[in-house]
Scaffold this motif. Structure first.
Motif, mmCIF file in Angstrom:
data_model
loop_
_atom_site.group_PDB
_atom_site.id
_atom_site.type_symbol
_atom_site.label_atom_id
_atom_site.label_comp_id
_atom_site.label_asym_id
_atom_site.label_seq_id
_atom_site.Cartn_x
_atom_site.Cartn_y
_atom_site.Cartn_z
ATOM 1 N N ALA A 110 45.317 57.687 33.669
ATOM 2 C CA ALA A 110 45.268 57.469 35.092
ATOM 3 C C ALA A 110 46.474 57.879 35.493
ATOM 4 C CB ALA A 110 45.193 55.949 35.304
ATOM 5 N N ASP A 111 46.453 58.153 36.940
ATOM 6 C CA ASP A 111 47.767 58.552 37.733
ATOM 7 C C ASP A 111 48.150 60.051 37.339
ATOM 8 O OD1 ASP A 111 48.120 56.008 38.434
ATOM 9 O OD2 ASP A 111 48.864 55.490 36.701
ATOM 10 N N SER A 112 47.035 60.832 37.039
ATOM 11 C CA SER A 112 47.356 62.205 36.943
ATOM 12 C C SER A 112 48.562 62.673 36.123
ATOM 13 C CB SER A 112 47.775 62.929 38.223
ATOM 14 O OG SER A 112 46.634 62.930 39.091
ATOM 15 N N LEU A 113 48.434 61.797 34.682
ATOM 16 C CA LEU A 113 49.568 61.607 33.630
ATOM 17 C C LEU A 113 49.335 63.192 32.738
ATOM 18 C CD1 LEU A 113 51.943 60.126 32.715
ATOM 19 C CD2 LEU A 113 50.183 59.555 30.649
ATOM 20 N N GLY A 114 49.892 64.380 33.434
ATOM 21 C CA GLY A 114 49.873 65.451 32.644
ATOM 22 C C GLY A 114 50.994 65.731 31.641
ATOM 23 N N LEU A 115 50.924 66.771 30.923
ATOM 24 C CA LEU A 115 52.118 66.678 29.855
ATOM 25 C C LEU A 115 53.285 67.059 30.541
ATOM 26 C CD1 LEU A 115 50.732 68.678 26.612
ATOM 27 C CD2 LEU A 115 51.366 66.324 26.861
ATOM 28 N N ALA A 116 53.331 67.838 31.643
ATOM 29 C CA ALA A 116 54.271 68.180 32.301
ATOM 30 C C ALA A 116 55.154 66.745 32.997
ATOM 31 C CB ALA A 116 54.097 69.147 33.462
ATOM 32 N N LEU A 117 54.408 65.858 33.399
ATOM 33 C CA LEU A 117 55.072 64.659 33.871
ATOM 34 C C LEU A 117 55.570 63.936 32.689
ATOM 35 C CD1 LEU A 117 55.622 62.466 35.846
ATOM 36 C CD2 LEU A 117 53.213 61.688 35.722
ATOM 37 N N LEU A 118 54.993 64.015 31.305
ATOM 38 C CA LEU A 118 55.427 63.051 30.339
ATOM 39 C C LEU A 118 56.566 63.939 29.842
ATOM 40 C CD1 LEU A 118 52.217 62.306 28.190
ATOM 41 C CD2 LEU A 118 53.820 60.506 29.373
ATOM 42 N N GLN A 168 59.829 63.583 40.895
ATOM 43 C CA GLN A 168 59.272 64.402 41.992
ATOM 44 C C GLN A 168 60.042 65.728 42.047
ATOM 45 O OE1 GLN A 168 60.342 61.520 45.291
ATOM 46 N NE2 GLN A 168 58.447 60.499 45.304
ATOM 47 N N GLY A 169 61.105 65.792 41.657
ATOM 48 C CA GLY A 169 61.759 67.169 41.652
ATOM 49 C C GLY A 169 61.333 67.813 40.398
ATOM 50 N N SER A 170 60.833 67.376 39.294
ATOM 51 C CA SER A 170 60.392 68.327 38.145
ATOM 52 C C SER A 170 59.246 68.191 37.804
ATOM 53 C CB SER A 170 61.479 67.869 37.041
ATOM 54 O OG SER A 170 62.727 67.755 37.336
ATOM 55 N N ALA A 171 58.429 67.294 38.222
ATOM 56 C CA ALA A 171 56.868 67.211 38.032
ATOM 57 C C ALA A 171 55.860 67.260 39.125
ATOM 58 C CB ALA A 171 56.863 66.152 36.835
ATOM 59 N N PRO A 172 55.548 68.286 39.917
ATOM 60 C CA PRO A 172 54.805 68.485 40.973
ATOM 61 C C PRO A 172 53.347 67.881 40.687
ATOM 62 C CG PRO A 172 55.407 70.678 40.307
ATOM 63 C CD PRO A 172 56.161 69.835 39.728
ATOM 64 N N ALA A 173 52.799 67.211 41.817
ATOM 65 C CA ALA A 173 51.370 66.703 41.361
ATOM 66 C C ALA A 173 50.525 67.871 41.206
ATOM 67 C CB ALA A 173 51.163 65.884 42.395
ATOM 68 N N PRO A 174 49.594 67.958 40.242
ATOM 69 C CA PRO A 174 48.784 68.903 40.032
ATOM 70 C C PRO A 174 47.613 69.094 41.133
ATOM 71 C CG PRO A 174 48.495 67.408 38.330
ATOM 72 C CD PRO A 174 49.345 66.909 39.236
ATOM 73 N N ASP A 175 47.097 70.129 41.238
ATOM 74 C CA ASP A 175 45.792 70.317 41.975
ATOM 75 C C ASP A 175 44.905 69.257 41.528
ATOM 76 O OD1 ASP A 175 43.583 71.088 43.473
ATOM 77 O OD2 ASP A 175 44.334 72.945 43.652
ATOM 78 N N PHE A 268 47.975 73.417 31.365
ATOM 79 C CA PHE A 268 48.477 73.831 32.564
ATOM 80 C C PHE A 268 48.578 72.895 33.579
ATOM 81 C CE2 PHE A 268 46.064 76.735 29.918
ATOM 82 C CZ PHE A 268 46.731 78.252 30.168
ATOM 83 N N THR A 269 49.692 73.153 34.456
ATOM 84 C CA THR A 269 49.896 72.564 35.487
ATOM 85 C C THR A 269 49.709 73.382 36.932
ATOM 86 O OG1 THR A 269 51.219 70.792 34.625
ATOM 87 C CG2 THR A 269 51.322 70.893 36.920
ATOM 88 N N VAL A 270 48.525 73.085 37.653
ATOM 89 C CA VAL A 270 48.171 74.019 38.576
ATOM 90 C C VAL A 270 48.605 73.601 39.792
ATOM 91 C CG1 VAL A 270 46.508 75.481 39.548
ATOM 92 C CG2 VAL A 270 46.565 75.311 37.282
ATOM 93 N N VAL A 271 49.230 74.289 40.736
ATOM 94 C CA VAL A 271 49.313 73.826 42.146
ATOM 95 C C VAL A 271 49.497 74.905 43.067
ATOM 96 C CG1 VAL A 271 51.462 72.853 43.528
ATOM 97 C CG2 VAL A 271 51.483 71.960 41.309
#
Length: 297
Positions: A110-118, A168-175, A268-271
């Protein structure tokens, strides 16, 4: 009620919270195995207290798991050989079938927990990570977080605020549109297969970061910038030829296999139709431990 029935009743109540507790621990530790260890430790601690005096079992267990994870993180940094090794290590990916996350993984992701955020969470100081994870992701109030980190509620709020700025500065929310994510990933793979550098650059954000984790015996590589990442097209081409669509931490990704054995997982983190982060796990030992049965044969 006898002791055996007491234990059985308590175990049932604990199981109602297990998936939530595992989600907390995974965000804190970035390791599925360590998350399970933290949850088990929470059960052991619960079994040693008078649960009848715990008014809010879910809240109590959440802060206990947070405290256990904090101790584990501080234990890592206390061992001088650990910090660099831990920093140069991608979090464990959660791989799902391309058509959706199974119910058991939903709480975990939950919460769009992508690898980039981790990856960003792993870079935070332990107390910052705990304050951010418990408050921003699980709505635990600061007056409960403060005692866990040994700070006042106001100081715990500051820890979470610093962590939030980093995230917020390093892990933008993915599409949020998986279909749009998949189209970008498919176009990237097609360009990689064809060695089309211009097409790759067009699909990459100018500030894209690509991280590759090959395991302890190999190197951890970080490449930044669209042209530098695109120049690795020959490396991506091998993955593209053997790629199977998958969801990696709930986002469009691929698993590449040879002879039925995975040799790469790409997240992939796609924005805004551009790839802003690419996280690649090629560590054979960790890949072998992944449950890829969800992908079918």
């Amino acid at each position: 009620m006898d002791s055996a029935n007491d234990t059985e009743f308590l175990a049932r109540r604990f199981e109602e919270h297990r998936s939530h507790l595992r989600a907390v621990a995974y965000r804190m530790l970035g390791s599925l195995a360590e998350a399970d260890d933290a949850v088990q430790e929470a059960w052991l601690r619960l079994s040693r207290v008078d649960a009848g005096e715990v008014e809010n079992l879910g809240g109590w267990l959440t802060t206990v798991v947070g405290r256990v994870c904090l101790d584990m993180l501080r234990g890592r940094t206390a061992r001088r050989e650990e910090p660099m090794e831990e920093r140069l290590r991608l979090p464990d990916p959660v791989v799902s079938a391309a058509d959706g996350v199974d119910p058991e993984q939903e709480a975990l992701l939950a919460d769009s927990l992508g690898l980039a955020l981790l990856v960003v969470l792993k870079s935070l100081a332990p107390a910052e990570r705990l304050a951010f994870v418990l408050h921003d992701m699980f709505a635990v109030p600061f007056d409960e977080i403060g005692p866990v980190v040994g700070r006042t509620p106001a100081a715990a709020r500051q820890l979470a605020s610093r962590a939030r700025r980093r995230v917020q500065g390093s892990a933008p929310a993915p599409d949020p549109d998986l279909g749009r994510q998949r189209r970008v990933v498919d176009a990237f793979l097609a360009a990689a297969r064809g060695g089309d550098l211009d097409a790759l650059v067009d699909l990459l954000d100018p500030d894209v970061v690509a991280r590759s984790d090959g395991g302890a015996a190999r190197t951890f590589n970080v490449v930044r910038g669209a042209e530098a990442v695109a120049r690795q097209a020959s490396r991506f081409a091998r993955v593209a030829e053997a790629a199977r669509p998958a969801l990696v931490n709930g986002a469009a990704g691929v698993v590449a296999t040879a002879g039925g054995t995975p040799f790469s997982v790409m997240a992939f983190t796609v924005v805004a139709d551009r790839i802003v982060a690419l996280d690649i796990l090629t560590d054979p030992e960790r890949l072998a431990a992944l449950d890829l049965a969800v992908l079918g044969h």
